[in-house]
Structures are given as C-alpha cells and as structure tokens.
Scaffold this motif. Structure first.
Motif, short mmCIF file in Angstrom:
data_model
loop_
_atom_site.label_atom_id
_atom_site.label_comp_id
_atom_site.label_asym_id
_atom_site.label_seq_id
_atom_site.Cartn_x
_atom_site.Cartn_y
_atom_site.Cartn_z
N VAL A 493 0.82 -1.23 0.00
CA VAL A 493 0.00 0.00 0.00
C VAL A 493 0.85 1.26 0.00
O VAL A 493 0.32 2.36 0.21
N ALA A 494 2.14 1.13 -0.24
CA ALA A 494 3.04 2.28 -0.11
C ALA A 494 2.65 3.45 -1.00
O ALA A 494 2.83 4.61 -0.63
N ASP A 611 -0.96 -13.06 -4.11
CA ASP A 611 -0.75 -12.08 -5.17
C ASP A 611 -1.88 -12.04 -6.19
O ASP A 611 -1.89 -11.18 -7.06
N THR A 612 -2.85 -12.97 -6.08
CA THR A 612 -4.01 -12.86 -6.96
C THR A 612 -4.85 -11.64 -6.60
O THR A 612 -5.68 -11.20 -7.39
N ALA A 613 -4.62 -11.10 -5.41
CA ALA A 613 -5.33 -9.88 -5.01
C ALA A 613 -4.71 -8.64 -5.62
O ALA A 613 -5.24 -7.54 -5.49
N LEU A 614 -3.56 -8.80 -6.29
CA LEU A 614 -2.86 -7.66 -6.88
C LEU A 614 -2.90 -7.78 -8.40
O LEU A 614 -3.06 -8.87 -8.95
N GLU A 620 -7.05 0.12 -16.27
CA GLU A 620 -7.25 1.14 -17.29
C GLU A 620 -8.33 2.15 -16.92
O GLU A 620 -8.37 3.25 -17.47
N THR A 621 -9.25 1.83 -16.04
CA THR A 621 -10.35 2.72 -15.72
C THR A 621 -10.27 3.15 -14.27
O THR A 621 -9.65 2.49 -13.43
N ASP A 622 -10.94 4.28 -13.98
CA ASP A 622 -10.95 4.76 -12.60
C ASP A 622 -11.63 3.77 -11.66
O ASP A 622 -11.19 3.58 -10.52
N THR A 623 -12.71 3.14 -12.11
CA THR A 623 -13.40 2.20 -11.23
C THR A 623 -12.54 0.96 -10.97
O THR A 623 -12.53 0.43 -9.86
N ALA A 624 -11.80 0.52 -11.99
CA ALA A 624 -10.89 -0.62 -11.79
C ALA A 624 -9.77 -0.25 -10.84
O ALA A 624 -9.34 -1.06 -10.01
N ARG A 625 -9.25 0.98 -10.96
CA ARG A 625 -8.21 1.43 -10.04
C ARG A 625 -8.73 1.47 -8.61
O ARG A 625 -8.02 1.15 -7.67
N GLU A 626 -9.96 1.89 -8.46
CA GLU A 626 -10.55 1.93 -7.12
C GLU A 626 -10.67 0.53 -6.53
O GLU A 626 -10.36 0.30 -5.36
N ARG A 627 -11.14 -0.43 -7.36
CA ARG A 627 -11.25 -1.80 -6.87
C ARG A 627 -9.88 -2.38 -6.51
O ARG A 627 -9.73 -3.08 -5.51
N ARG A 632 -5.94 -4.01 -2.35
CA ARG A 632 -4.64 -3.87 -1.67
C ARG A 632 -4.84 -3.56 -0.19
O ARG A 632 -4.09 -4.05 0.66
N SER A 633 -5.83 -2.74 0.11
CA SER A 633 -6.11 -2.42 1.51
C SER A 633 -6.52 -3.68 2.28
O SER A 633 -6.09 -3.89 3.42
N ARG A 634 -7.34 -4.52 1.66
CA ARG A 634 -7.75 -5.76 2.32
C ARG A 634 -6.57 -6.70 2.53
O ARG A 634 -6.45 -7.35 3.58
N LEU A 635 -5.70 -6.79 1.52
CA LEU A 635 -4.51 -7.63 1.67
C LEU A 635 -3.60 -7.08 2.77
O LEU A 635 -3.03 -7.85 3.56
N PHE A 636 -3.47 -5.77 2.84
CA PHE A 636 -2.67 -5.16 3.90
C PHE A 636 -3.22 -5.54 5.28
O PHE A 636 -2.46 -5.88 6.20
N VAL A 637 -4.53 -5.50 5.43
CA VAL A 637 -5.15 -5.89 6.70
C VAL A 637 -4.79 -7.34 7.02
O VAL A 637 -4.40 -7.67 8.15
N ALA A 638 -4.91 -8.23 6.03
CA ALA A 638 -4.62 -9.64 6.27
C ALA A 638 -3.17 -9.86 6.67
O ALA A 638 -2.86 -10.61 7.60
#
Length: 659
Positions: A493-494, A611-614, A620-627, A632-638
């Motif tokens: 998440v850096a 790494d399947t979470a990454l 390419e799209t803003d909505t994909a970037r948001e997802r 990444r935030s969920r993986l960071f929590v885990a």
C-alpha cells in the motif's frame, strides 16, 4: 496409583489444617479486638500467603496480591462499607498504574456474613465469609510469581498504613516461600510483555501495554477518537476502556463494530479481563443492535437481503444496463456500492444533495448528468424494493437513527465504544452519536482509514462530531509486527494515499516505532497450483504441537475459502471458521476471508496465492483502479494480522484451464 493419590491428598489436607489453625492463632494474637467473622475471613486470607499470595492489611479492608490478580477485600466494619471499599480500590488502582497495570486489574470484593454468597453489587463482587478464601484461590492465573512479588512490594511502599502479614514461616511449604528484595519495575514491564507473547494468542490480544494505561483512564470532555496504524493496540485500548467505563458508571456500555463475528470474540475477552463488569457491556454488530433497538420500540423491520438484491438486479436491468453508467463501469456491483455507501449510507433523499456531495474514497469522478443516471437507478431500486415490502441494511440504520433522534429522557447507554469505525457508513456513525450525544466520556471512535475494506467514506464533521484538542489521540507504537512483516505489508500500500475520517490525506507508508523483532516472512513460489497447495499443507503440518491454535489461513474471497476448506479437510488438518470463532482457544486453523480477520491477531498467518489480489499492470479505468486499491487495503489488513510468521504463497505458472 490410587493409594499414592490418597496419601498425597491426606498429606495436603493435614498441611492445610495445620495452616488454618496457625492462621487463626496469628489473627487472634494480632487482631484480638476484631469480630469473630472478621477473624475467620482474615485467617482464610492468611492461609493464601502459603500459596504464593501477599497480604496487606488495613483498617477494614485487605489488599491481596496473588496469581489470581489484585483484590481489595472488605473484611470488617471499619472501611465504610461499599463506598469505603470503592475508595480504597481507587487508591490501589492509582498505585498499580505506576507499574503500567490496567485499571481493570484491581477488583473489589466484599465479604458478608452468610453461606454460598457469590454475586455482584455494582462493580463489587460479594462473597460469603466461609467461601472467600476458596473462591479467591480458585481464580484463573493472571500473574506470575515475580509479578506478584513486584506488585506487592510496590503497594507496600505506596500504601502507607497497611501492614504486610504472612503465615508464620514454620507452617509454610519450603518450595512456596517468597523471596525478599525489590524488583526492577522496568523488568516487570518487560517480563509482562514477554509473558503475554508466550501465552496463547487470545491472551495476547487482551494485553494492554503499560504505556497505554493512561489513555484507558483518561477523562474526555466529549466525543473522542483513537487512531493509528495497524498493530498499535487500538482494539486492546478500546476493550480496556469499555471495562474501565463500566466500573466508573452505573449505566450500560455499548461496544459496537461492523463485522458480526467480532462481538463474540471481544465479549469472551472482556469476561476474561474483567468478569465483574462483563455483564454491563453489550457487544454487538451495528446492524444486529439496530434491529433489536427498532423491535423494542415496536417499529417493524422487514430485512431481507435476498429480496433487496433481486430488487436491485431488476432495477439495473431496467434502467442501468443500457444507461451511460455502463460506459463508466459495465458491472452492476460498482453502482450498487454507490447507492449503498454514498447515497443511502449518507442518508441522502434528494438529488440536489447527491449532486454536490463529495464522494470520498471513490476514484471515478461523476459529473451532474452521470449522477442523475445514478439517481434514476436508485429511485428504480427503491420502487422495486417497496413493491416487495422489504428493507435493506441501510434502511435499518436510517430507521434506527430516526427513532434515536426523536427519543427524549435519559440516554440508553452511559457510553458507546465504536471499533473499526472506518468501516461504518455516515448514517451508522450518526446513529451511535445520537445515543450519547456530546456527553463527557460518552463516545469513543476507534479505527484507521488505511485499513478500510469497504468502498465509500465520510468525515467526522459530516456526522456533526467535533474532536477537539486532546480528544484525538494517534497511537504510533506497533506492538504486534516485526520489521520484516510490516515492510512486506507496507510494500503493498506504499503508493496509496488514503484519507482518514478526520479528512487528512496520509501517505501509505507511515513511520511507526516497533517493539517486536522476532517475526519472519516466508515466501513460497510454485509453478502450479497443486504444488503450491502441497507446500501449504506441508508448512501447516510442520508447525510445532499446539501452534494451530494460534494460526490463521486467510483468503481474498469466499470462493477461495471453499477451496482451502476442502483442501485442509482432505489433509485432516482441523479448521475453525472465523464465523464460528468466539475467542476461546481451540486447536484448529482459523479460516476466513481478509475482512473477517479485522480486529484479530494471530501468531501465524498463511496467505495462499496472496498475489491474486494484486494486478501486475495498472488498471485502465478509474473504477478498476478503485477496486484494485480496495483489494490492496484488504490484503494489507490480512498481512498485518501476523505476529510471528507471515507465509505468502504464489503460483508462477499460467493458470490451469477450467474444467
């Protein structure tokens, strides 16, 4: 063997009888003017000093320190009854605070005439005079022998007017004698921390670091906020704060979190930490509490998630799929989230309000025409939901907020503690604020925006909550993760700047102070999924005996969860789903999704195919970037749930063809 046990039992009974008679003689000699009941109680407590306890006798009460904790025991008429006992308890609490002990560590006990007594009177536990010694001796072990000595030595110095009394030396078992000498207080703190780390993970998750005691005891003039990076002990502080408030007030305390599995765990923890007040703290998920709140007030709740989901699917098919929204993101999920978290989650009922509202943590910018299309989808969804006569989860919170805002009279709770506040909607936070308003010590919000696992967001000012001065506390010391584990998690998440509920943009990589240095990261990369899974099973089997109880296997999705549940079942590795975990130790791997692990910690965390979470390439799209950012935030929590071992598995070869 039976004869041997009987002989040992007779020896112990004879020794106990000798100790009891010696204790009675000592009490008669030293407290001859005391009443017979008081002398009997003192004799019982004196016998405990032969079993590792320390006794400091005052006028009307006794401070007792032993393996079961620190107790202030009312034993006579000179202490001023319950009020005097509570006053003595507060003095003792202040004294042990210098050692970094939690306020919930000191327990007041009143001994009364009568047999079979054992009940609560406010925060005071009431025991019959014949049961007092036996009940105290049977307390779960909370302190090691060196801690007992250090605390008792400190209290003897800090509490003038108390006499240290022990059973005469000739009656005490040789292997249980106390050692003289003072104990280094810093050494006590270090020993307590190390002891908690060696204990089962459930005990570690309730360990309050000495540096955080003052925060638990602080008086706040209004709503307060505790934030800080992962691993800084926010939930532990919140739990001890709830217990502290329960002991300081006569009302009930509400402890709320978003996830529905955490209340069971946290309730178990509090019953271990502070059994005397555990019944006055309600641990609930927000939605389950809101439903009960409405039902108690006669407001019908027709919550049906499946029918509400069907209503949205029909609305998307009718007005969404062919609209300009599909050109921004063709998946209905993004727009369902927009309605859940931005429109209904913020309690918006007019398009003009939605047209100008900041869509926090939503990366896709929407101009007025696009927002109009979202609003049309929302109205279609609401119409179809009404046709079916059902509510969704947001409706439950909105109705509860209406009820709470209309009610007069005394507040239903003395205080509300909100854990993982960043996962709530704005309506949810307004609801909880309405229960206690701006009362001193009334509302405590605990959480960290970097650990958000749901879309959308808000600021505290949007909820009408003003955190002023020292009512906003940021924790900066990580007590859980080693540098290796934390660096691995921060690398994910850096580059993600996040905005917490205080509205301050914060870089993904934050500086923290570390206290733990023994954690390790193991990375396993295999060419095929089958080889990866064999390595995973082998690593779990290689753990030391008993280590499965402190181990979690976390997955990014429910589909992956099903795969690994079947894999571990075939390998005959015991599993406890996080949905069923209640905070009691169990010798099984805890299995759940990343969001389910919020608020929990484990000595060992296994993240198969993490790494399947990454994504390897930028979306390419803003909505994909948001997802991708949310993933990444969920993986960071885990990853930050791990204390001693973080196992990261990946598959390097191409995915296997679907069968």
């Amino acid at each position: 063997m039976g004869a041997g046990l009987s002989q040992e039992a007779r020896r112990q009974e004879r020794l106990l009888r000798e100790q009891w008679e010696a204790a009675r003689r000592q009490v008669r000699e030293r407290r001859g003017t005391a009443g017979e009941g008081e002398r009997r109680v003192l004799a019982q407590l004196l016998v405990l000093t032969a079993r590792g306890w320390r006794l400091l006798v005052g006028r009307g009460d006794v401070v007792l320190v032993g393996p079961g904790g620190v107790f202030v025991v009312g034993v006579g008429d000179g202490g001023g009854g319950a009020a005097g006992l509570l006053a003595a308890t507060r003095v003792t609490e202040s004294a042990v605070a210098a050692l970094g002990m939690s306020p919930v560590a000191v327990q007041p006990v009143m001994v009364a005439a009568g047999q079979g007594l054992d009940h609560g009177h406010g925060r005071i536990r009431v025991l019959g005079e014949q049961e007092a010694g036996r009940v105290l001796l049977a307390q779960p072990r909370r302190l090691r022998a060196e801690s007992v000595r250090a605390i008792a030595d400190h209290l003897e110095r800090a509490l003038p007017g108390r006499e240290a009394v022990a059973l005469e030396e000739r009656t005490r078992p040789p292997d249980q004698r106390d050692h003289d000498g003072l104990f280094d207080l810093d050494g006590l703190r270090d020993a307590a921390l190390e002891g908690a780390r060696r204990a089962p993970i459930e005990q570690w998750m309730t360990f309050l670091h000495p540096d955080q005691v003052a925060l638990v005891r602080r008086n706040w003039s209004g709503p307060a906020r505790i934030s800080g990076p992962a691993g800084t002990g926010k939930t532990v502080v919140a739990l001890h704060r709830a217990a502290h408030l329960a002991r300081r007030t006569t009302g009930r305390i509400l402890y709320v979190t978003f996830a529905n599995n955490l209340p069971r765990v946290q309730s178990t923890f509090l019953r271990t930490m502070a059994p005397a007040v555990a019944d006055r703290v309600d641990f609930r998920s927000l939605h389950s509490w809101a439903q009960e709140f409405l039902q108690e007030r006669g407001v019908p709740v027709r919550l049906n998630g499946d029918k509400a989901e069907t209503a949205f699917s029909r609305a998307w098919t009718h007005v969404g799929r062919e609209s300009l929204l599909a050109r921004i993101d063709p998946g209905p999920g993004y727009w369902h989230e927009e309605i859940d978290h931005v429109i209904k989650g913020r309690g918006l009922t007019r398009f003009e309000d939605y047209a100008v509202v900041p869509r926090r943590r939503r990366r896709a910018g929407l101009h007025r025409t696009q927002r109009q299309a979202v609003w049309e989808l929302y109205e279609e969804y609401e119409a179809r939901r009404h046709e079916r006569g059902v509510h969704d989860f947001n409706d439950v919170l909105s109705m509860a907020l209406t009820q709470a805002s209309q009610e007069g009279g005394p507040a239903p709770y003395a205080a509300v503690v909100v854990d993982e506040v960043q996962d709530l909607t704005l309506v949810g936070v307004r609801l909880l604020h309405a229960l206690v308003g701006d009362a001193p010590n009334g509302l405590l919000l605990v959480g960290d925006g970097q650990q958000t696992v749901y879309p959308g967001g808000f600021r505290l000012t949007d909820a009408g909550i003003d955190i002023r001065g020292d009512r906003g506390q940021v924790l900066r010391t990580n007590y859980r993760n080693s540098r290796q584990i934390l660096d691995a998690a921060l690398a994910v998440v850096a580059d993600d700047v996040f905005e917490d509920i205080d509205g301050v943009p914060t870089p993904g990589r934050r500086d923290v102070d570390l206290t733990y240095h023994d954690g390790d990261v193991v990375r396993v990369a295999e060419p095929t999924a089958d080889a990866h899974d064999r390595e995973l099973v082998g690593a779990l089997r290689a753990l030391p005996d008993g280590a499965l109880a402190d181990t979690a296997l976390l997955c990014p999705s429910r589909r992956a969860l099903g795969h690994y549940q079947r894999l571990l079942a075939r390998a005959e590795i015991p599993v406890r789903p996080l949905e069923q975990y209640d905070g009691n130790p169990v010798d099984a791997v805890k299995l759940g999704t990343y969001p389910r692990a919020k608020g929990l910690e484990f000595k060992n965390v296994f993240l198969p195919r993490y790494d399947t979470a990454l994504t390897d390439t930028a979306p390419e799209t803003d909505t994909a970037r948001e997802r991708a950012e949310l993933m990444r935030s969920r993986l960071f929590v885990a990853m930050t749930r791990a204390r001693d071992l973080l196992w990261l598995g990946s598959v390097t070869g191409p995915p296997a063809p679907r069968r």
